[in-house]
Motif scaffolding. Structure first.
Motif, PDB file in Angstrom:
ATOM      1  N   TYR A 180      60.659   3.989 -41.209  1.00 44.42           N
ATOM      2  CA  TYR A 180      61.907   3.412 -41.371  1.00 44.42           C
ATOM      3  C   TYR A 180      62.626   3.039 -39.997  1.00 44.42           C
ATOM      4  N   THR A 214      62.653   0.068 -36.424  1.00 37.63           N
ATOM      5  CA  THR A 214      62.176  -1.103 -35.988  1.00 37.63           C
ATOM      6  C   THR A 214      60.824  -1.002 -35.147  1.00 37.63           C
ATOM      7  N   TRP A 221      58.117  -0.563 -37.860  1.00 35.97           N
ATOM      8  CA  TRP A 221      57.833  -1.711 -38.776  1.00 35.97           C
ATOM      9  C   TRP A 221      57.324  -2.750 -38.110  1.00 35.97           C
ATOM     10  N   PRO A 257      62.321   4.502 -46.362  1.00 35.88           N
ATOM     11  CA  PRO A 257      63.072   3.238 -46.724  1.00 35.88           C
ATOM     12  C   PRO A 257      63.270   3.224 -48.350  1.00 35.88           C
ATOM     13  N   LYS A 278      63.987  -7.595 -50.105  1.00 38.82           N
ATOM     14  CA  LYS A 278      63.476  -6.152 -49.868  1.00 38.82           C
ATOM     15  C   LYS A 278      62.072  -5.917 -50.101  1.00 38.82           C
ATOM     16  N   THR A 321      60.063  -6.498 -47.086  1.00 40.78           N
ATOM     17  CA  THR A 321      59.845  -5.409 -45.845  1.00 40.78           C
ATOM     18  C   THR A 321      58.736  -4.367 -46.087  1.00 40.78           C
ATOM     19  N   ASP A 368      66.762  -4.995 -41.919  1.00 36.01           N
ATOM     20  CA  ASP A 368      65.893  -5.279 -42.772  1.00 36.01           C
ATOM     21  C   ASP A 368      65.538  -6.637 -43.334  1.00 36.01           C
ATOM     22  N   ASN A 428      72.456  -5.974 -46.312  1.00 42.77           N
ATOM     23  CA  ASN A 428      71.748  -4.826 -45.723  1.00 42.77           C
ATOM     24  C   ASN A 428      72.565  -4.244 -44.362  1.00 42.77           C
ATOM     25  N   ASP A 477      62.136  -8.603 -35.956  1.00 43.53           N
ATOM     26  CA  ASP A 477      60.589  -8.695 -36.658  1.00 43.53           C
ATOM     27  C   ASP A 477      59.743  -9.054 -35.407  1.00 43.53           C
TER      28      ASP A 477
END
Length: 533
Positions: free
Chosen positions: A59, A61, A64, A139, A171, A174, A433, A439, A522
């Motif tokens: 959880y 950056t 992810w 998360p 959501k 993600t 997210d 968020n 992202d």
């Protein structure tokens, strides 16, 4: 000048009631030569962080951004932001006016990277696994509103929510909702180490030394079937200890692009006098930085202490002295570019004022100077962090109302210690997210919140957050968010500091760099290609 500036459309808008498929995987070529991308993100396995790439645990950056290349979700946010569109799904929609039931139909012929079939049962398993494991670092808060799930055959899944939530499609976009394989991810425990298996655009081979990844090699997944067009066959993500060494490799041509985190000095240099064959790409960013508080700690339990800090911190000086034009002051948890933003902290405290802070402390009977330790991590958010916290310390101490010291801790130890409540005051950053005001509120103030904060406001949790999620048109949800921001400014469980832009720098022959990061930071490696030098 050798510079590109990208202006993206507004990131918050109408959540469409139906998501329709809009494309398929491409096969853009890059001549077979890997595109090499640098980052200062560090990927480490420790006792406190045993599973950095497990969707039930990851959880942050950096992690992810690895997962987004390798796992697949039912939907994804398009390259420029906006409403989620199908990826593993062929279509998704709410089936009721209250936004409590969400149905997705899968694309036909979906496979994992090893060639095994992917069905709705795998989607159910993957999301239920995150809910079952309920890792404190993970998360789960993004999925906690799921009441039940039902599958219909191999290609359909329906999510029944506990309360209405128009943000639910975001959501599902993600890595919290990543689709994984039953035989490789245990149902009730984490998958340790650096392996990732999924059905996303790439497969991953992590090269590591001891407990740390030095290179992540992403190879195009021949079985990927989704919405993304993949413009290269291989990308290498290399970790660097600092921005300076990463920049030197870019300038020498040993890497092709660098992303987070560039130093403010590098951004300034590349803006004014860019190195030969290097382009700087600037794009809107939704990153925020803030101070968090363990409101049960004796040193900051009295909210007057937190209010006094809010009254004296000079955000403008902080942003300009450390980050220059790359950051601007922030007076709310919700950034200025997101619908529903209000300058609640400025409205309550105005310009920095020693007199106002002294009055707050005096009225509450707090003895001064208040002794505090500002905790921060020096290896996660870029090279400006140490200078930022030195300035914060000096701003507080110059008033005579505080006696503040600093403590820096490396990220692998810092985050678990923060979650465990070991720090009274700590600095963190937030990359959303998904680009919605929810968020910037629920992860800090809701149940199972990201900070593991003891702070709880019944009106925020039980009334305002649920109320804000009812509106499908997110621009119509501003009133509850305005109330939440005013409550935060009064109670100060967190203290917003600044919001930043984001940049990448790349060799001139690399194409697609304007889409390398979306507004939520992202990483979209599939957008990169190699053009003619």
């Amino acid at each position: 000048m050798n510079r590109k500036t990208l202006v993206l459309p507004a990131v918050v808008g109408l959540l469409a009631p139906v998501l329709a498929a809009c494309g398929g995987a491409g096969s853009g070529g890059d001549g077979g030569k890997a595109i090499v991308v640098g980052t200062t993100d560090q990927f480490v396995v420790t006792k406190d962080a045993p599973a950095p790439f497990d969707p039930a645990y990851a959880y942050d950056t950096g992690a992810w951004n690895v997962l987004r290349q390798t796992v697949q979700m039912l939907v994804h946010v398009p390259r420029g932001g906006g409403v989620p569109v199908p990826d593993a799904a062929s279509s998704c929609s709410f089936t009721d006016k209250e936004n409590e039931s969400y149905r997705c139909k899968l694309r036909s012929g979906l496979k994992f990277a090893d060639g095994s079939k992917l069905t709705a049962a795998d989607v159910h398993y993957s999301i239920q696994r995150v809910l079952n494991i309920k890792d404190g670092n993970g998360p789960i808060a993004l999925l906690e509103n799921i009441d039940t799930m039902e599958t219909k055959g191999d290609d359909e899944i329906v999510f029944h929510l506990k309360t209405p939530d128009a943000t639910f499609p975001y959501k599902l976009a993600t890595p919290a909702a990543a689709i994984v394989q039953k035989d490789k991810y245990p149902a009730k425990k984490l998958r340790g180490g650096f392996e990732v298996d999924g059905s996303g655009p790439y497969t991953l081979k992590a090269e590591y030394s001891g407990d740390k990844v030095v290179k992540a090699v992403f190879s195009k997944n021949p079985h990927y079937k989704g919405d993304l067009k993949v413009n290269n066959s291989k990308v290498e993500l290399r970790s660097f200890a600092d921005a300076e060494s990463m920049g030197a490799e870019l300038e020498s041509g040993k890497i092709d692009m660098m992303t987070r985190s560039m130093s403010p000095e590098q951004i300034q240099k590349y803006s004014v006098t860019p190195p030969k064959n290097v382009n700087l790409v600037e794009m809107p960013g939704l990153e925020i930085r803030y101070l968090g508080f363990n409101t049960n700690d004796p040193s900051v339990k009295n909210k007057a202490v937190r209010q006094a800090m809010a009254a004296v911190v000079d955000r403008g000086a902080l942003a300009s002295k450390v980050y220059g034009a790359t950051a601007e002051p922030l007076y709310s948890l919700i950034p200025t570019s997101i619908a529903g933003h209000t300058n609640s902290f400025f409205n309550k405290y105005g310009e920095p004022s020693k007199q106002k802070a002294a009055g707050i402390l005096r009225a509450a009977g707090v003895s001064t100077p208040v002794k505090l330790t500002l905790n921060y991590t020096g290896d996660h958010y870029g090279p400006g962090t140490a200078k930022e916290f030195s300035i914060l310390r000096d701003q507080l101490n110059s008033t005579g109302l505080f006696a503040t010291t600093l403590k820096a801790t490396d990220w692998p130890k810092y985050r678990p210690a923060q979650k465990a409540g070991e720090y009274a005051v700590y600095g963190l950053g937030w990359f959303p997210d998904f680009p919605d005001p929810d968020n910037y509120v629920a992860p800090f103030l809701g149940r199972d919140n990201f900070l593991n904060s003891p702070y709880s406001n019944v009106e925020v949790r039980n009334t305002l957050i649920p109320e804000s999620r009812v509106a499908a048109d997110r621009n119509q949800a501003s009133k509850p968010f305005e109330k939440i921001q005013d409550i935060v400014a009064n109670d100060v469980p967190v203290l917003p500091l600044w919001q930043g832009k984001q940049y990448v720098a790349a060799r001139s022959e690399i194409t697609g760099t304007e889409w390398a990061l979306n507004s939520s930071a992202d990483l979209q490696l599939w957008e990169l290609g190699r053009g003619v030098k």
